[in-house]
Write a protein that holds these residues in place. Structure first.
Motif, PDB file in Angstrom:
ATOM      1  N   ALA A  96      10.376   0.672   3.339  1.00  0.00           N
ATOM      2  CA  ALA A  96      10.047  -0.244   2.354  1.00  0.00           C
ATOM      3  C   ALA A  96       9.310   0.803   1.202  1.00  0.00           C
ATOM      4  O   ALA A  96       9.471   0.367  -0.200  1.00  0.00           O
ATOM      5  N   GLY A  97       8.475   1.532   1.575  1.00  0.00           N
ATOM      6  CA  GLY A  97       7.638   2.236   0.673  1.00  0.00           C
ATOM      7  C   GLY A  97       8.441   3.330   0.001  1.00  0.00           C
ATOM      8  O   GLY A  97       8.202   3.506  -1.427  1.00  0.00           O
ATOM      9  N   LEU A  98       9.224   3.830   0.874  1.00  0.00           N
ATOM     10  CA  LEU A  98      10.294   4.692  -0.100  1.00  0.00           C
ATOM     11  C   LEU A  98      11.212   4.131  -0.882  1.00  0.00           C
ATOM     12  O   LEU A  98      11.543   4.711  -2.098  1.00  0.00           O
ATOM     13  N   LEU A 125      -0.454   6.021  -4.082  1.00  0.00           N
ATOM     14  CA  LEU A 125      -0.928   4.565  -4.068  1.00  0.00           C
ATOM     15  C   LEU A 125      -0.142   3.600  -3.061  1.00  0.00           C
ATOM     16  O   LEU A 125      -0.951   2.886  -2.433  1.00  0.00           O
ATOM     17  N   LEU A 126       0.804   4.130  -2.667  1.00  0.00           N
ATOM     18  CA  LEU A 126       1.718   3.451  -1.380  1.00  0.00           C
ATOM     19  C   LEU A 126       1.022   3.796  -0.252  1.00  0.00           C
ATOM     20  O   LEU A 126       1.181   2.948   0.480  1.00  0.00           O
ATOM     21  N   VAL A 127       0.742   4.977   0.000  1.00  0.00           N
ATOM     22  CA  VAL A 127       0.001   5.479   1.330  1.00  0.00           C
ATOM     23  C   VAL A 127      -1.016   4.492   1.505  1.00  0.00           C
ATOM     24  O   VAL A 127      -1.632   4.004   2.405  1.00  0.00           O
ATOM     25  N   ALA A 185       5.341   1.588  16.082  1.00  0.00           N
ATOM     26  CA  ALA A 185       6.443   2.460  15.357  1.00  0.00           C
ATOM     27  C   ALA A 185       7.294   1.939  14.575  1.00  0.00           C
ATOM     28  O   ALA A 185       7.767   2.414  13.589  1.00  0.00           O
ATOM     29  N   ALA A 186       7.799   0.656  15.048  1.00  0.00           N
ATOM     30  CA  ALA A 186       9.085   0.051  14.332  1.00  0.00           C
ATOM     31  C   ALA A 186       8.377  -0.480  12.951  1.00  0.00           C
ATOM     32  O   ALA A 186       9.135  -0.331  12.031  1.00  0.00           O
ATOM     33  N   ARG A 187       7.274  -1.172  13.177  1.00  0.00           N
ATOM     34  CA  ARG A 187       6.524  -1.762  11.819  1.00  0.00           C
ATOM     35  C   ARG A 187       6.121  -0.539  10.877  1.00  0.00           C
ATOM     36  O   ARG A 187       6.281  -0.738   9.610  1.00  0.00           O
ATOM     37  N   LEU A 188       5.829   0.770  11.370  1.00  0.00           N
ATOM     38  CA  LEU A 188       5.313   1.839  10.642  1.00  0.00           C
ATOM     39  C   LEU A 188       6.867   2.308   9.829  1.00  0.00           C
ATOM     40  O   LEU A 188       6.640   2.634   8.677  1.00  0.00           O
ATOM     41  N   ALA A 189       7.879   2.470  10.645  1.00  0.00           N
ATOM     42  CA  ALA A 189       9.212   2.899   9.955  1.00  0.00           C
ATOM     43  C   ALA A 189       9.550   1.820   8.980  1.00  0.00           C
ATOM     44  O   ALA A 189      10.373   2.419   7.845  1.00  0.00           O
TER      45      ALA A 189
END
Length: 465
Positions: free
Chosen positions: A166-168, A16-18, A157-161
């Protein structure tokens, strides 16, 4: 099962988060890529005007200066080619137009640069765009620009991290706040059923489980378990009552029969009296069998609680009673060995097993040992008599079993059966085996109390007897 449910729920939350993160990061990467492309396309269009003048007039000094300043500021290499693909001017980075023939051909064909796909952290370091140089409908050449993508890729990359972090965090909070309570709510009836099944297997037929908690399917299962427990308890009670009633009903006629035989024996001559004595002995034997059946029925019907019992202390106390009957009785027990059992279990076990030793061991030595394990306490009684044949070993403890060598020995064949019933009621196990050497060994294994158990102390069990 708990672990599997937690894993499945965590995987579902992860998917769901993905599903939420992928569109967000995709949109952000597209926006940043488009912003960079629009800015560089505007610069490229401005440079085509300057390059057009230089191509027409042949004066390229100012054009080279402009290209050098642009590369210095934006780290983008540039090259200007004419319609024949010859280099007119280039920035100090010396971009080779032959290395990008597709973009050059597109620009010389009069087409503007195409918008690139979104830049990702794993994308190429640069992206090449080209714009045509023209006057009216004539294409005079092209301006080719190699755009660095490091800034955009770093931002993505920064936004993805950030989104992954946040997702974790959300996943962890959801697992602790939603998945764990949900799994606990689902499995609580299963745990209660598991605990109730173990208690019923150990003889507690009064065990029931709540049928108003958990999912509907498990509530129905709990109701079915309670119905089954009711039927088992009623059936067991009826069986015990039948044995007790039959034993009681047989007891009165046997008593009357014995009195009549005694009366006849007192008036009969010697030969008849001898025969009547045989009748009396058989009557006494039948009476003992009836009494033993009554005891066995009571054991199976009673709901004696399991309490911590000091097995070592109980063994020492009971063996003192048996010392006059067994000349060589040896006791080996630690100062204290606590196990869960009914209050009178040790006395019942020793009375039956030591009584058998006096009848079948032929005056040999008898050893009584108490041994502690990490989770159990073993009560072992071994005699050094002749033992029993191998073919009879597996039958010892069955109701009415008497060894082939001992058919004429006084007894009912119910002693160890009663012991086995008592041990089962205490949640223990009884084993009969032939030790190395001679004799017979009876081992009763009992469970130790769990740490922190709130059960009554061993002294209370002794007081209850």
């Amino acid at each position: 099962m708990r672990r599997r449910l937690l894993v499945l729920s965590t995987v579902a939350l992860s998917f769901l988060l993905v599903a939420l993160i992928v569109p967000l990061i995709g949109t952000y990467a597209s926006d940043r890529t488009q912003d960079l492309f629009v800015i560089r396309q505007a610069d490229l269009n401005r440079l085509t005007v300057v390059a057009g003048t230089a191509v027409e007039t042949g004066s390229v000094a100012s054009l080279r200066s402009e290209l050098a300043r642009y590369e210095e500021v934006y780290d983008a290499r540039l090259v200007v080619v004419d319609a024949d693909r010859r280099t007119v001017a280039a920035s100090p980075g010396e971009l080779d137009p032959a290395a990008v023939p597709r973009e050059v051909s597109r620009a010389l064909a009069g087409n503007s640069a195409e918008e690139p796909q979104p830049f990702w952290p794993w994308s190429a370091d640069t992206y090449v765009v080209a714009a045509p140089i023209g006057r009216d409908a004539q294409v005079l050449g092209a301006v080719v620009m190699e755009i660095p993508t490091g800034g955009v890729r770093g931002d993505v990359a920064a936004r993805l991290a950030l989104l992954l972090g946040a997702g974790l965090g959300v996943l962890l909070l959801a697992a602790v706040g939603v998945a764990v309570p949900l799994v606990r709510w689902i499995l609580r009836p299963v745990d209660e059923l598991d605990d109730a099944t173990r208690r019923m297997a150990h003889g507690d037929l009064s065990t029931r489980v709540p049928a108003d908690d958990g999912p509907p399917e498990l509530r129905r299962l709990a109701s079915s378990f309670n119905d089954m427990a009711d039927h088992v308890e009623v059936s067991q009670q009826q069986q015990a009552e039948l044995v007790a009633d039959a034993s009681h009903q047989l007891g009165n006629p046997l008593t009357a029969l014995r009195l009549r035989v005694e009366t006849l024996s007192a008036k009969a001559d010697a030969d008849v009296a001898a025969e009547l004595d045989l009748v009396l002995r058989e009557t006494d034997r039948l009476t003992r069998i009836v009494d033993s059946l009554l005891d066995l029925g009571q054991v199976e019907a009673e709901r004696a609680p399991q309490v911590p019992v000091d097995v070592a202390d109980a063994v020492r106390a009971r063996c003192r009673v048996w010392e006059p009957a067994i000349a060589d009785l040896r006791v080996d027990a630690p100062p204290r060995a606590t196990a869960l059992a009914t209050a009178d279990l040790v006395d019942v076990v020793l009375d039956a097993v030591l009584d058998n030793a006096t009848k079948f061991a032929g005056g040999a030595a008898v050893e009584v040992t108490v041994a502690e394990g990490s989770r159990t306490v073993d009560l072992v009684v071994r005699d050094h008599g002749p033992g029993i044949p191998d073919e009879d070993l597996s039958k010892v403890g069955a109701r009415f079993f008497r060894g082939t060598r001992h058919q004429n020995v006084h007894g009912t064949g119910l002693g160890l059966a009663i012991v086995r019933a008592h041990v089962a009621k205490s949640g223990g196990e009884l084993a009969v085996r032939r030790p190395d050497g001679d004799g017979l060994e009876v081992c009763v294994t009992l469970r130790r109390p769990a740490r922190g158990s709130s059960a009554a102390p061993p002294d209370a069990a002794r007081a209850a007897t």
